[in-house]
Enzyme design. Sequence first.
Site, PDB file in Angstrom:
ATOM      1  N   ARG A   8       0.809  -1.239   0.000  1.00 15.09           N
ATOM      2  CA  ARG A   8       0.000   0.000   0.000  1.00 15.09           C
ATOM      3  C   ARG A   8       0.831   1.273   0.000  1.00 15.09           C
ATOM      4  O   ARG A   8       0.356   2.349   0.357  1.00 15.09           O
ATOM      5  CB  ARG A   8      -0.978   0.024   1.177  1.00 15.09           C
TER       6      ARG A   8
ATOM      7  N   LYS B 224       3.530  11.310 -11.420  1.00 13.73           N
ATOM      8  CA  LYS B 224       2.612  10.457 -12.178  1.00 13.73           C
ATOM      9  C   LYS B 224       3.292   9.106 -12.385  1.00 13.73           C
ATOM     10  O   LYS B 224       4.437   9.056 -12.846  1.00 13.73           O
ATOM     11  CB  LYS B 224       2.313  11.057 -13.548  1.00 13.73           C
TER      12      LYS B 224
ATOM     13  N   GLU C 245       9.768  16.746 -25.765  1.00 14.52           N
ATOM     14  CA  GLU C 245       9.109  17.135 -24.491  1.00 14.52           C
ATOM     15  C   GLU C 245       9.653  18.488 -24.022  1.00 14.52           C
ATOM     16  O   GLU C 245       8.937  19.255 -23.387  1.00 14.52           O
ATOM     17  CB  GLU C 245       9.310  16.062 -23.410  1.00 14.52           C
TER      18      GLU C 245
ATOM     19  N   LYS D 280       8.078  22.281 -15.099  1.00 21.31           N
ATOM     20  CA  LYS D 280       7.340  21.103 -14.608  1.00 21.31           C
ATOM     21  C   LYS D 280       7.046  21.244 -13.115  1.00 21.31           C
ATOM     22  O   LYS D 280       5.930  20.993 -12.659  1.00 21.31           O
ATOM     23  CB  LYS D 280       8.155  19.839 -14.903  1.00 21.31           C
TER      24      LYS D 280
ATOM     25  N   GLU E 142      -3.859  17.253 -11.708  1.00 22.23           N
ATOM     26  CA  GLU E 142      -4.335  17.554 -13.060  1.00 22.23           C
ATOM     27  C   GLU E 142      -5.809  17.940 -13.103  1.00 22.23           C
ATOM     28  O   GLU E 142      -6.563  17.520 -13.985  1.00 22.23           O
ATOM     29  CB  GLU E 142      -4.069  16.351 -13.986  1.00 22.23           C
TER      30      GLU E 142
ATOM     31  N   ARG F  41      -2.286  21.596 -14.715  1.00 19.97           N
ATOM     32  CA  ARG F  41      -1.388  20.520 -15.142  1.00 19.97           C
ATOM     33  C   ARG F  41      -1.781  19.955 -16.508  1.00 19.97           C
ATOM     34  O   ARG F  41      -0.963  19.352 -17.195  1.00 19.97           O
ATOM     35  CB  ARG F  41      -1.331  19.410 -14.077  1.00 19.97           C
TER      36      ARG F  41
ATOM     37  N   ASN G 198      -0.165  18.234 -21.234  1.00 23.63           N
ATOM     38  CA  ASN G 198      -0.623  17.227 -22.197  1.00 23.63           C
ATOM     39  C   ASN G 198      -0.657  17.747 -23.633  1.00 23.63           C
ATOM     40  O   ASN G 198      -1.200  17.085 -24.519  1.00 23.63           O
ATOM     41  CB  ASN G 198      -2.017  16.714 -21.800  1.00 23.63           C
TER      42      ASN G 198
ATOM     43  N   HIS H 127      -0.326  15.325 -26.469  1.00 28.72           N
ATOM     44  CA  HIS H 127      -0.479  13.962 -25.943  1.00 28.72           C
ATOM     45  C   HIS H 127      -1.797  13.306 -26.347  1.00 28.72           C
ATOM     46  O   HIS H 127      -1.901  12.087 -26.307  1.00 28.72           O
ATOM     47  CB  HIS H 127      -0.347  13.970 -24.418  1.00 28.72           C
TER      48      HIS H 127
ATOM     49  N   HIS I 207      -0.950   9.921 -27.743  1.00 30.15           N
ATOM     50  CA  HIS I 207      -1.322   8.665 -27.069  1.00 30.15           C
ATOM     51  C   HIS I 207      -2.124   7.765 -28.013  1.00 30.15           C
ATOM     52  O   HIS I 207      -1.974   6.540 -27.995  1.00 30.15           O
ATOM     53  CB  HIS I 207      -2.153   8.955 -25.815  1.00 30.15           C
TER      54      HIS I 207
ATOM     55  N   HIS J  13       7.755   7.445 -27.072  1.00 28.24           N
ATOM     56  CA  HIS J  13       6.722   8.359 -26.568  1.00 28.24           C
ATOM     57  C   HIS J  13       6.937   9.792 -27.088  1.00 28.24           C
ATOM     58  O   HIS J  13       6.005  10.436 -27.572  1.00 28.24           O
ATOM     59  CB  HIS J  13       6.715   8.329 -25.036  1.00 28.24           C
TER      60      HIS J  13
HETATM   61  N1  GLY Z   1       3.611  14.142 -18.444  1.00 26.72           N
HETATM   62  C1  GLY Z   1       2.582  15.004 -18.102  1.00 26.72           C
HETATM   63  C2  GLY Z   1       2.447  15.243 -16.641  1.00 26.72           C
HETATM   64  O1  GLY Z   1       3.311  14.863 -15.870  1.00 26.72           O
HETATM   65  O2  GLY Z   1       1.473  15.780 -16.213  1.00 26.72           O
END
Ligand code: GLY
Length: 359
Positions: A117, A139, A181, A223, A233, A237, A241, A244, A248, A261
């Site tokens: 956990r 993340k 990125e 970041k 997010e 945040r 994206n 993305h 994705h 990626h």
């Molecule tokens: N890679 C996008 C984020 O960390 O929110």
Amino acid sequence: MPSYTVRTSTAQYDAIVERNILSRLAEYLPARISQIFVVTTRDVWNYHAKAMEDALDGRKHHVLFFPGGEDKKRMSEVEALAEQMMAAGADRASLVIGFGGGIVTDVAGFLAAIFLRGIPVLQIPTTLLGQVDAAVGGKTGVNLVSGKNLIGSFHQPLAVLIDPEVLRTLPEREYRAGLYEVLKCGVIRSKTLFDQMAFQSADILGQHPGIVESIICESVRIKCEVVTADEKEGDLRRILNFGHTIGHALEAETKYTRFLHGEAVAFGMNAATHLAHLNGTLPLADCNSILSCIELFGPIPKLEGISADMLLGRLASDKKTLHGKVHFVLPTRIGEVTIVTGIDTGLIRQATAAALAAS
Ligand code: GLY
């Protein structure tokens, strides 16, 4: 050396950019840990085993190998790693170290998030993409066949140790994938960073140390700032994206095997930039500057056999889709973006087709 702080309601930690920072690893280890589990790949270990062993300086540890590759970022691999930890006697005082690219730090972070956990994780990213994005911000997760990162958790690390020197052992394709990125950070939040990417691309591609450190620092700064403002997010945040949504979709459609990626994000940024212009959000001059800058760090692999409709079909299972509505992060000018919902499908198809035609 530069250090940037993430502050959330549950955690506060630094992302430190420093050559040879691994030699100072001991300073970032908690005082009372029973043993350390280093999650890495054989490639990374071949290059950096001695530096890590020296840094661990006799502390009890195990090295767990993850096969690597986006297609291996699956629940079954996390379970296999957890079984190895149990077999080695891991307990709640154990620490996971994610030592590798963004895939490794995502998997190691998720393993730490759910093992017993939740146990602590320390991230040491060895790819540019891991350093400027994946390893910072907590993340973690794995892919489903249905889509990218659809199982996961927010689990903030104890620290992120970023050594620009390790990029020297990175294959060029991986380095270029990470640059996309960085470019994303420029488009969404820093015209200065965008201009560095646009006007100093030769030095950046040639990995001149000063400029590489500078673009890493600015990306990590952005970041940390964004994650501090909105860890989960809910709002700001989402700007991370950019590129993305379609990116994705491309990764899932090609079963995570054809594109790195960062390359999929490059394609997604291309489509989103076209979409921003078609949607009336972005002036033509800025649209062309962004498209040209994406091209500077290419090419990405050919998109043979991919159609706009295939990618559009994937959008419904993107985790950014809410109440059936797809969200797009669209530039309004270089260094600024907006989030737009409910764009007409015809426009999305047109933008995606334009990106396909250009590839
Ligand atoms: N890679 C996008 C984020 O960390 O929110």
